[in-house]
Design a protein around this motif. Sequence first.
Motif, short mmCIF file in Angstrom:
data_model
loop_
_atom_site.label_atom_id
_atom_site.label_comp_id
_atom_site.label_asym_id
_atom_site.label_seq_id
_atom_site.Cartn_x
_atom_site.Cartn_y
_atom_site.Cartn_z
N THR A 15 0.99 -1.24 -0.27
CA THR A 15 -0.23 -0.08 0.15
C THR A 15 0.89 0.76 -0.19
O THR A 15 2.17 0.83 0.65
CB THR A 15 -1.04 -0.11 0.95
N ILE A 30 -3.67 3.93 -1.86
CA ILE A 30 -3.63 3.22 -2.25
C ILE A 30 -2.81 1.85 -2.71
O ILE A 30 -1.92 1.51 -2.23
CB ILE A 30 -3.50 4.24 -4.07
N THR A 31 -3.93 0.34 -2.78
CA THR A 31 -2.86 -0.57 -3.09
C THR A 31 -2.09 -1.14 -4.15
O THR A 31 -2.52 -0.01 -5.51
CB THR A 31 -4.46 -1.44 -2.32
N GLY A 33 -3.59 -3.27 -5.30
CA GLY A 33 -4.23 -3.14 -6.99
C GLY A 33 -4.98 -2.40 -7.38
O GLY A 33 -6.00 -2.59 -7.82
N GLY A 34 -4.95 -1.48 -6.19
CA GLY A 34 -5.71 -0.18 -6.91
C GLY A 34 -6.86 0.35 -6.51
O GLY A 34 -7.16 1.00 -6.80
N ARG A 35 -7.04 -0.03 -5.21
CA ARG A 35 -8.15 0.20 -4.49
C ARG A 35 -7.96 1.53 -3.73
O ARG A 35 -6.46 1.35 -3.46
CB ARG A 35 -8.45 -1.01 -3.67
N THR A 36 -8.42 2.58 -3.15
CA THR A 36 -8.22 3.99 -2.83
C THR A 36 -8.96 3.86 -2.22
O THR A 36 -9.59 3.70 -1.21
CB THR A 36 -8.38 4.99 -3.96
N SER A 37 -8.48 4.94 -0.95
CA SER A 37 -9.17 5.41 -0.10
C SER A 37 -9.43 6.30 0.43
O SER A 37 -7.49 6.77 0.65
CB SER A 37 -8.96 4.32 1.70
N SER A 46 -3.48 8.12 -7.57
CA SER A 46 -3.12 7.20 -8.17
C SER A 46 -1.87 6.59 -8.32
O SER A 46 -0.64 7.58 -7.16
CB SER A 46 -3.41 7.62 -9.25
#
Length: 115
Positions: free
Chosen positions: A33, A51-52, A54-58, A70
């Motif tokens: 991350t 952002i992980t 894998g592209g997961r954001t918070s 990004s």
Amino acid sequence: QVQLVESGGGLVEAGGSLRLSCAASGSIFSPNTMGWYRQAPGKERELVAAITSGGRTSYPDSVKGRFTISRDNAKNTVYLQMISLKPEDTAVYYCNLRILVMDFWGKGTLVTVSS
């Protein structure tokens, strides 16, 4: 092992925009991350975006809708696009890389938002 170098900070008027970059080098293992934290004088460091691999954001509510994180895995670079900046966004912004239980940090870049 791992080096993170931030860039893109500066002085901007309220309502303006800035784009921060963080270039990573070294052994960037996956999964991981990457995130941006900020610290203002007299305050604790706080997470502003993550952002992980894998592209997961918070995002926290304070920046949601204004900040976008990004990453470009091929370039080992993470970005933070900031719009509608407010004076309370003024802080040193730090890039973070987390691999399992290990944290790596950049030296920070200063963002100053004038009123």
